[in-house]
Design a protein around this motif. Structure first.
Motif, PDB file in Angstrom:
ATOM      1  N   VAL A   1      50.030 100.982 -72.072  1.00 14.50           N
ATOM      2  CA  VAL A   1      50.467  99.851 -71.249  1.00 14.50           C
ATOM      3  C   VAL A   1      49.416  98.745 -71.365  1.00 14.50           C
ATOM      4  N   LEU A   2      49.835  97.596 -71.870  1.00 14.24           N
ATOM      5  CA  LEU A   2      48.965  96.438 -72.016  1.00 14.24           C
ATOM      6  C   LEU A   2      49.825  95.191 -72.130  1.00 14.24           C
ATOM      7  N   GLN A   3      49.171  94.040 -72.040  1.00 13.94           N
ATOM      8  CA  GLN A   3      49.865  92.753 -72.146  1.00 13.94           C
ATOM      9  C   GLN A   3      48.942  91.812 -72.905  1.00 13.94           C
ATOM     10  N   LEU A   4      49.435  91.233 -74.001  1.00 14.84           N
ATOM     11  CA  LEU A   4      48.550  90.414 -74.812  1.00 14.84           C
ATOM     12  C   LEU A   4      49.326  89.347 -75.579  1.00 14.84           C
ATOM     13  N   HIS A   5      48.791  88.140 -75.589  1.00 16.63           N
ATOM     14  CA  HIS A   5      49.303  87.033 -76.397  1.00 16.63           C
ATOM     15  C   HIS A   5      48.092  86.168 -76.745  1.00 16.63           C
ATOM     16  N   PRO A   6      48.015  85.629 -77.957  1.00 20.91           N
ATOM     17  CA  PRO A   6      46.830  84.854 -78.338  1.00 20.91           C
ATOM     18  C   PRO A   6      46.618  83.580 -77.523  1.00 20.91           C
TER      19      PRO A   6
ATOM     20  N   ILE B   1      42.345  90.194 -68.008  1.00 17.01           N
ATOM     21  CA  ILE B   1      42.085  91.193 -66.973  1.00 17.01           C
ATOM     22  C   ILE B   1      41.704  92.485 -67.688  1.00 17.01           C
ATOM     23  N   ALA B   2      40.443  92.864 -67.534  1.00 20.75           N
ATOM     24  CA  ALA B   2      39.929  94.090 -68.135  1.00 20.75           C
ATOM     25  C   ALA B   2      39.868  95.139 -67.037  1.00 20.75           C
ATOM     26  N   GLY B   3      40.823  96.046 -67.043  1.00 23.78           N
ATOM     27  CA  GLY B   3      40.911  97.050 -65.991  1.00 23.78           C
ATOM     28  C   GLY B   3      40.460  98.417 -66.461  1.00 23.78           C
ATOM     29  N   GLN B   4      40.894  99.436 -65.727  1.00 28.09           N
ATOM     30  CA  GLN B   4      40.460 100.805 -65.990  1.00 28.09           C
ATOM     31  C   GLN B   4      41.472 101.527 -66.884  1.00 28.09           C
TER      32      GLN B   4
ATOM     33  N   THR C   1      51.698  84.287 -58.545  1.00 20.18           N
ATOM     34  CA  THR C   1      52.943  85.039 -58.399  1.00 20.18           C
ATOM     35  C   THR C   1      53.061  86.110 -59.484  1.00 20.18           C
ATOM     36  N   ARG C   2      53.998  87.016 -59.293  1.00 22.54           N
ATOM     37  CA  ARG C   2      54.304  88.018 -60.331  1.00 22.54           C
ATOM     38  C   ARG C   2      54.718  87.324 -61.628  1.00 22.54           C
ATOM     39  N   GLU C   3      55.484  86.250 -61.499  1.00 16.08           N
ATOM     40  CA  GLU C   3      55.971  85.540 -62.681  1.00 16.08           C
ATOM     41  C   GLU C   3      54.802  85.040 -63.537  1.00 16.08           C
ATOM     42  N   VAL C   4      53.823  84.434 -62.903  1.00 19.05           N
ATOM     43  CA  VAL C   4      52.640  83.945 -63.632  1.00 19.05           C
ATOM     44  C   VAL C   4      51.832  85.127 -64.173  1.00 19.05           C
ATOM     45  N   PHE C   5      51.640  86.141 -63.341  1.00 14.19           N
ATOM     46  CA  PHE C   5      50.840  87.305 -63.716  1.00 14.19           C
ATOM     47  C   PHE C   5      51.390  87.976 -64.971  1.00 14.19           C
ATOM     48  N   TYR C   6      52.700  88.067 -65.076  1.00 15.39           N
ATOM     49  CA  TYR C   6      53.312  88.764 -66.205  1.00 15.39           C
ATOM     50  C   TYR C   6      53.694  87.836 -67.357  1.00 15.39           C
ATOM     51  N   ASP C   7      53.165  86.633 -67.364  1.00 14.38           N
ATOM     52  CA  ASP C   7      53.352  85.726 -68.496  1.00 14.38           C
ATOM     53  C   ASP C   7      52.189  85.957 -69.457  1.00 14.38           C
ATOM     54  N   ALA C   8      52.445  86.694 -70.527  1.00 12.19           N
ATOM     55  CA  ALA C   8      51.386  87.061 -71.478  1.00 12.19           C
ATOM     56  C   ALA C   8      50.754  85.842 -72.138  1.00 12.19           C
ATOM     57  N   ARG C   9      51.448  84.716 -72.149  1.00 11.89           N
ATOM     58  CA  ARG C   9      50.869  83.495 -72.733  1.00 11.89           C
ATOM     59  C   ARG C   9      49.770  82.936 -71.832  1.00 11.89           C
ATOM     60  N   LYS C  10      49.719  83.411 -70.585  1.00  8.94           N
ATOM     61  CA  LYS C  10      48.701  82.956 -69.634  1.00  8.94           C
ATOM     62  C   LYS C  10      47.657  84.034 -69.358  1.00  8.94           C
TER      63      LYS C  10
ATOM     64  N   PRO D   1      52.023  96.787 -66.455  1.00  6.94           N
ATOM     65  CA  PRO D   1      50.662  96.853 -65.912  1.00  6.94           C
ATOM     66  C   PRO D   1      50.574  96.358 -64.467  1.00  6.94           C
ATOM     67  N   PHE D   2      49.777  97.038 -63.685  1.00  2.00           N
ATOM     68  CA  PHE D   2      49.544  96.671 -62.281  1.00  2.00           C
ATOM     69  C   PHE D   2      50.852  96.534 -61.485  1.00  2.00           C
TER      70      PHE D   2
END
Length: 195
Positions: free
Chosen positions: A28-33, A39-42, A70-79, A54-55
């Motif tokens: 489980v990860l989220q990544l976009h250049p 967010i470096a978690g455990q 918001t969740r929307e911003v949090f789960y935007d991998a471009r951000k 994630p989370f």
């Protein structure tokens, strides 16, 4: 360097420590250049393992509140990129989840971090991420978080947002009174640049 698409395909197919994972591998990860915050978690908990997001739990709710997003911003991998030290649920021990599997970070972390060239703020959550991202520090999580200004404004050590840390938050009221408003302001400033 491998392409991001190929790298993510390889990560999501990883079975390196499958024999040690009680629920099997599910990275489980989220990544976009384009991400500006890392967010470096455990490692994912069992609920995140089940959802693959994630989370996606009480820790995530508190973390989003700390960040003021918001969740929307949090789960935007471009951000926002989310790269835990271990990508799979490691299992449960006597006092919570087990540590992230030690095979994960040496295998994948430097390759994935190399994809993130626009990151302006790295949030380093919990002792395992802090040991990796602040290798010269011999401080405890509390000491490192108390000394947050030493790494500001590019990195920020944070306690884990888990409900298990309610007592820590109660004992350290300065964290939510002093640090969180500054963090929220910085997050807003960085995200304002995100496309």
């Amino acid at each position: 360097m491998p392409s991001l698409t190929g790298l993510l395909t390889d990560v999501r197919a990883c079975t390196l420590c499958a024999a040690q994972l009680p629920l099997g591998p599910r990275p489980v990860l989220q990544l976009h250049p384009s991400a500006r915050i890392l967010i470096a978690g455990q490692a994912p908990g069992s609920k995140v393992h089940a959802s693959g997001i994630p989370f996606d739990d009480a820790s995530g709710e508190r973390l989003r509140a700390w960040l003021g997003i918001t969740r929307e911003v949090f789960y935007d991998a471009r951000k926002i990129a989310i790269l835990p030290m271990g990508f799979c649920f490691p299992g449960t021990g006597k006092s919570g989840d087990l540590p992230p599997r030690p095979e994960c970070a040496p295998t994948w972390r430097s390759l994935l971090l190399a994809q993130l060239k626009k990151v302006e703020l790295t949030l380093v959550i919990g002792q395992y991420a802090q040991a990796y991202h602040f290798p010269d520090s011999a401080q405890s999580v509390t000491e490192l978080v108390q000394a947050w200004r030493q790494h500001w404004p590019h990195s920020l050590p944070l306690p884990h947002p888990s409900p298990r840390n309610n007592l820590w938050l109660k004992r350290n009221p300065w964290f939510e009174q002093e640090l969180i408003p500054v963090l929220q302001s910085r997050v807003a400033q960085v995200l304002a640049k995100a496309g």
